[in-house]
Every structure is written in C-alpha cells, then in structure tokens.
Scaffold this active site. Sequence first.
Site, PDB file in Angstrom:
ATOM      1  N   CYS A   1       3.753 -10.875   1.400  1.00  0.00           N
ATOM      2  CA  CYS A   1       4.893  -9.879   1.620  1.00  0.00           C
ATOM      3  C   CYS A   1       6.337 -10.892   2.053  1.00  0.00           C
ATOM      4  O   CYS A   1       6.004 -12.040   1.597  1.00  0.00           O
ATOM      5  CB  CYS A   1       4.494  -8.919   2.499  1.00  0.00           C
ATOM      6  SG  CYS A   1       4.357  -9.529   4.412  1.00  0.00           S
ATOM      7  N   ARG A   2       7.010 -10.219   2.738  1.00  0.00           N
ATOM      8  CA  ARG A   2       8.337 -11.082   2.876  1.00  0.00           C
ATOM      9  C   ARG A   2       8.145 -12.133   4.262  1.00  0.00           C
ATOM     10  O   ARG A   2       8.404 -13.223   3.923  1.00  0.00           O
ATOM     11  CB  ARG A   2       9.390 -10.157   3.315  1.00  0.00           C
ATOM     12  CG  ARG A   2      10.670 -10.666   3.548  1.00  0.00           C
ATOM     13  CD  ARG A   2      11.724  -9.857   3.934  1.00  0.00           C
ATOM     14  NE  ARG A   2      11.607  -9.329   5.330  1.00  0.00           N
ATOM     15  CZ  ARG A   2      11.984  -9.976   6.465  1.00  0.00           C
ATOM     16  NH1 ARG A   2      12.893 -11.050   6.399  1.00  0.00           N
ATOM     17  NH2 ARG A   2      11.888  -9.500   7.454  1.00  0.00           N
TER      18      ARG A   2
END
Length: 99
Positions: free
Chosen positions: A64-65
């Site tokens: 994810c980020r």
Amino acid sequence: MIPEITTEELEQKLKAGEKLELIDVREDEEVAGGIIPGAKHIRMGTIPENLDQLDKEKEYIFICRSGGRSANVCHYLQDQGYKVVNMKGGMLDWSGETE
C-alpha cells in the site's frame, strides 16, 4: 505476527527474477501514480469479494502507500488461512521501477 519484507529486499528479489505474487491494495487514483511491475491491483475494500482470485498454496506480498493498510489486509487474510507478507514502508519507501 505478520511476516514483513523491506522495499530493498523486494527489489532485489525482483531483479533476481524471482516469481512473486504482489498485490497492491491502494485506491485507483494512488495506483494511477505508479505500480510495481507485475503487481495485481485489488483495492483493500474489495479484498473479501476477491478471495476467489487468491490461492492458499501461494504466498502473497501486499503493498500500500505506507504499509498500514497492507498490514491490515495481511491480518485479515492470515486469519482466513492465506500465506501473507507485508511490504514494510509501502510505496513511499519504494525506489524501484514502477509502471
């Protein structure tokens, strides 16, 4: 405990030609900014309805980020009997190629 991999370790494995199952759980607009080549995009919120795309015999690396959402997905899937690894630091720490 969820197993983790650093962005550097993942990049080395990809450069060595290892066949890895990468799943990016970010939102569409985040992925539009770049995704690790070969990663499959399944938004975090749609993971439960996409379990049929996952094989309990394979190990998946979740991205994810920053590593938080992918860790949550890992906990959920580990409880369902899947083999999971979280990419620590997420795309904020990724310095490798994107597409």
